[in-house]
Design a protein around this motif. Structure first.
Motif, mmCIF file in Angstrom:
data_model
loop_
_atom_site.group_PDB
_atom_site.id
_atom_site.type_symbol
_atom_site.label_atom_id
_atom_site.label_comp_id
_atom_site.label_asym_id
_atom_site.label_seq_id
_atom_site.Cartn_x
_atom_site.Cartn_y
_atom_site.Cartn_z
ATOM 1 N N ASP A 147 -0.821 10.762 -25.678
ATOM 2 C CA ASP A 147 -1.280 10.388 -24.343
ATOM 3 C C ASP A 147 -2.553 11.179 -24.060
ATOM 4 N N LEU A 148 -3.613 10.463 -23.632
ATOM 5 C CA LEU A 148 -4.899 11.113 -23.404
ATOM 6 C C LEU A 148 -4.866 11.906 -22.102
ATOM 7 N N ASP A 149 -5.422 13.096 -22.174
ATOM 8 C CA ASP A 149 -5.536 13.935 -20.989
ATOM 9 C C ASP A 149 -6.854 13.636 -20.269
ATOM 10 N N LYS A 155 -10.073 16.235 -32.851
ATOM 11 C CA LYS A 155 -11.040 15.160 -32.648
ATOM 12 C C LYS A 155 -11.111 14.749 -31.180
ATOM 13 N N LEU A 156 -9.953 14.751 -30.507
ATOM 14 C CA LEU A 156 -9.946 14.348 -29.106
ATOM 15 C C LEU A 156 -10.609 15.380 -28.207
ATOM 16 N N SER A 157 -10.577 16.625 -28.617
ATOM 17 C CA SER A 157 -11.163 17.689 -27.789
ATOM 18 C C SER A 157 -12.680 17.746 -27.912
ATOM 19 N N GLU A 158 -13.258 17.095 -28.900
ATOM 20 C CA GLU A 158 -14.700 17.081 -29.061
ATOM 21 C C GLU A 158 -15.317 16.127 -28.030
ATOM 22 N N ILE A 189 0.717 15.278 -27.627
ATOM 23 C CA ILE A 189 1.351 14.571 -28.735
ATOM 24 C C ILE A 189 2.813 14.951 -28.821
ATOM 25 N N GLY A 190 3.697 13.905 -28.825
ATOM 26 C CA GLY A 190 5.113 14.113 -29.051
ATOM 27 C C GLY A 190 5.500 13.511 -30.388
ATOM 28 N N ILE A 191 6.388 14.202 -31.139
ATOM 29 C CA ILE A 191 6.711 13.780 -32.503
ATOM 30 C C ILE A 191 8.219 13.703 -32.679
ATOM 31 N N SER A 192 8.694 12.593 -33.283
ATOM 32 C CA SER A 192 10.087 12.487 -33.727
ATOM 33 C C SER A 192 10.084 12.177 -35.214
ATOM 34 N N CYS A 193 11.145 12.588 -35.918
ATOM 35 C CA CYS A 193 11.169 12.432 -37.379
ATOM 36 C C CYS A 193 12.463 11.771 -37.846
ATOM 37 N N PHE A 194 12.312 11.024 -38.915
ATOM 38 C CA PHE A 194 13.467 10.475 -39.633
ATOM 39 C C PHE A 194 13.544 11.188 -40.974
ATOM 40 N N GLY A 223 1.516 21.690 -20.217
ATOM 41 C CA GLY A 223 0.159 22.223 -20.147
ATOM 42 C C GLY A 223 -0.890 21.350 -20.796
ATOM 43 N N LYS A 224 -0.510 20.222 -21.355
ATOM 44 C CA LYS A 224 -1.440 19.268 -21.987
ATOM 45 C C LYS A 224 -2.105 19.860 -23.229
ATOM 46 N N ASN A 225 -2.738 18.949 -23.978
ATOM 47 C CA ASN A 225 -3.429 19.318 -25.212
ATOM 48 C C ASN A 225 -2.508 20.103 -26.138
ATOM 49 N N ARG A 226 -1.277 19.612 -26.236
ATOM 50 C CA ARG A 226 -0.261 20.297 -27.034
ATOM 51 C C ARG A 226 0.435 19.326 -27.976
ATOM 52 N N ILE A 227 1.155 19.872 -28.949
ATOM 53 C CA ILE A 227 1.959 19.115 -29.914
ATOM 54 C C ILE A 227 3.391 19.575 -29.774
ATOM 55 N N VAL A 228 4.314 18.630 -29.584
ATOM 56 C CA VAL A 228 5.726 18.969 -29.432
ATOM 57 C C VAL A 228 6.549 18.133 -30.385
ATOM 58 N N PHE A 229 7.351 18.795 -31.213
ATOM 59 C CA PHE A 229 8.347 18.121 -32.043
ATOM 60 C C PHE A 229 9.635 18.025 -31.232
ATOM 61 N N TYR A 230 10.261 16.874 -31.317
ATOM 62 C CA TYR A 230 11.526 16.744 -30.596
ATOM 63 C C TYR A 230 12.565 17.634 -31.263
ATOM 64 N N GLN A 231 13.346 18.378 -30.428
ATOM 65 C CA GLN A 231 14.444 19.207 -30.895
ATOM 66 C C GLN A 231 15.717 18.773 -30.183
ATOM 67 N N GLN A 232 16.803 18.709 -30.925
ATOM 68 C CA GLN A 232 18.039 18.218 -30.330
ATOM 69 C C GLN A 232 18.590 19.164 -29.279
ATOM 70 N N ASP A 233 18.353 20.456 -29.457
ATOM 71 C CA ASP A 233 18.874 21.406 -28.458
ATOM 72 C C ASP A 233 17.966 21.394 -27.239
#
Length: 558
Positions: A426-428, A494-497, A512-517, A542-552
């Motif tokens: 999602d663009l900030d 690249k988006l921050s440039e 950025i949110g990430i889920s994995c199989f 806080g935006k401009n972040r990367i989050v991996f989904y965690q079950q807990d």
């Protein structure tokens, strides 16, 4: 007693008991090229008559045994009056002559016989008989032609009154023969043609014309009107004066209808926007229309006599054509899409319909192919198909394509025991830029964003725009978590440039949110939902972040 059958003038039976007279007459007749059967007794003559019928009989009245009158009567009966009998006698009284005519004789020759007179009487009698036979033969032939003619025939007086009508005339006009008699020609001619036909008849009678032939409207007995081809001519008597009119006609209504349909078909053939090709039963091209030459770039002369295979593009294999002809031969028709090649070499798609044309026995005599260039349709079809799966602004895949790719990626990963990851971006600050600088700047910014994101992934990965300022990435065949991080960090960098759009320089960022199989889920919808939740966690943290989904609980990275 008899001569051979080779003769010029005919066969004469001579019944005369006077030997010298018989011999004299036989010699004279043979000298005139007659075959002579001479008898002295009437009984012998009658027996021979039934075996060899003569053309004329010369009969003496005074005979021993059966006399000449009785023999004449029997010959008349046996021949039904068709063989003339000339009586040769010395009796010239009125009673003898009347008895001879009553017995069936046609003439008398007195004794002693004057050869010149006898010869003249024989010639006249035979000429008359032959003339009557010829008239009867001609009459029989005329009757046969009259009755069995495939055309209607009317025999009329000069005033147009009908004397006779043949079978076909009665059939065409639906009028019984007895009703035809005393009708007038004008009664069966439609009013639109009436005066023209009567004028034509007058010109025939006056000798201005020898034949009147026209296509006219006629009227039948039940009131039905029909189009007829008529021909009227004049017959003449022995003095060459007109005595009758003969009119022949046939119903050409169906012919006119067929001609009209043919003209219409010809106009359709020439003016149709579709290409039309006609072949014989072997597939040899007989004719093409103007649209064919326009669509294929081949002139008529270049294709007539050739096989349609000259148009083949090579896109369809032999199995395709065999299946096509199998259906055509079984059902008489085939319709489908096919790729052909123009004379210039350009390959194009066409919608082709082939139909078999059969004769009255069901045998195929022609094939007619009708086709249209569907290049435009195909392009529109491909464009619609593209728009169904792609974002029109950025040309990235849309939500539909992304879900489809995720479904297939999960199936493939299960089989190969690989890992996949979904990145939701999602663009900030995009909404602020879009509202302040306008939608045009916002659209251009989205295009630049799509370009930069694609620069961070492999060709085999999928980048999609889900709508608004949300993007997604599908990464397949992953080995370690670091592979996902490398792509995510590239995207954030690249988006921050800064972006230069026209006169404006704008800066944005991304969450950025990430889920994995298989770690997070094996269900497509669940996996997408989890990536979306991780993205919102990144944005709220806080935006401009990367989050991996965690079950807990979601764990922020960077």
């Amino acid at each position: 007693m008899t001569q051979n059958d080779r003769h010029d003038n005919g066969r004469v039976m001579l019944v005369e008991d006077d030997a010298s007279t018989s011999l004299f007459l036989s010699k004279m007749l043979e000298a005139e090229s007659y075959v002579v059967d001479a008898f002295t007794r009437a009984e012998d003559a009658l027996e021979s008559f039934q075996l060899h019928t003569p053309d004329i009989v010369l009969m003496d009245l005074n005979l021993e045994g059966l006399d000449g009158l009785e023999a004449t009567s029997r010959i008349h009966q046996l021949s039904q009056g068709k063989v003339p009998v000339l009586i040769i006698t010395g009796q010239s009284d009125a009673e003898s002559i009347e008895r001879g005519f009553a017995a069936g004789a046609v003439d008398f020759v007195p004794k002693p016989v004057h050869w010149t007179l006898l010869k003249h009487r024989i010639n006249l009698t035979l000429q008359r008989i032959r003339s009557e036979k010829q008239k009867q033969l001609l009459g029989a032939r005329f009757h046969a032609v009259f009755e069995h003619s495939p055309m209607g025939i009317l025999l009329m007086n000069l005033d147009g009154s009908i004397v006779d009508a043949n079978r076909m005339a009665c059939e065409i006009c639906k009028i019984p023969r007895q009703h035809f008699i005393n009708m007038r020609c004008g009664d069966i001619i439609h009013e639109v043609s009436h005066d023209h036909v009567l004028t034509g008849i007058d010109n025939l009678i006056e000798g201005y014309e020898t034949r009147f032939a026209e296509e006219v409207f006629m009227v039948v007995g039940d009131g039905r009107e029909f189009f007829a081809n008529i021909s009227i001519s004049v017959t003449y008597d022995e003095t060459h004066k007109p005595n009758h009119l003969v009119m022949t006609f046939d119903d050409i209504t169906q012919k006119k209808h067929d001609e009209s349909r043919l003209r219409l078909a010809a106009r359709v053939f020439e003016n149709a926007s579709e290409g039309i090709m006609v072949t014989d039963s072997r597939g040899c091209i007989l004719d093409v229309n103007e649209a064919f030459t326009r669509l294929t770039e081949y002139s008529r002369d270049e294709v007539v006599g050739n096989n349609p295979s000259l148009l083949q593009s090579g896109h369809q294999d032999q199995d395709f054509y065999e299946a096509m002809w199998l259906e055509l031969e079984s059902s008489g028709t085939w319709t489908g899409e096919i790729w052909n090649r123009r004379k210039s070499g350009e390959v194009y798609p066409e919608l082709l319909s082939i139909n078999a044309v059969t004769d009255k026995d069901g045998k195929v005599v022609n094939y007619v192919g009708v086709f249209s260039d569907i290049s435009g349709f195909k392009e529109s079809e491909e464009r619609l198909k593209y728009l169904a799966y792609h974002d029109p602004l950025t040309s990235l895949g849309n939500r539909v394509l992304f879900r489809d790719r995720v479904t297939h990626a999960l199936e493939s990963a299960r089989r190969a025991e690989n890992k996949i990851a979904l990145l939701y971006i999602d663009l900030d600050h995009f909404k602020t830029i879009n509202d302040n600088l306008g939608h045009d700047v916002g659209d251009q910014l989205l295009e630049y964003v799509a370009y930069r994101i694609k620069g961070c992934v492999r060709e085999s990965d999928t980048v999609a725009r889900l709508g608004g300022d949300e993007f997604s990435i599908l990464l397949e065949r992953l080995e370690v978590r670091e592979d996902v991080m490398r792509v995510a960090e590239c995207v954030l960098k690249k988006l921050s440039e800064p972006f230069r759009i026209g006169q404006h320089t704008v800066k944005i960022g991304g969450s950025i949110g990430i889920s994995c199989f298989p770690r997070d889920s094996g269900d497509m919808d669940e996996l997408i939902k989890l990536a979306d939740e991780a993205m919102y966690e990144a944005k709220s943290g806080g935006k401009n972040r990367i989050v991996f989904y965690q079950q807990d609980e979601s764990k922020l990275i960077q």
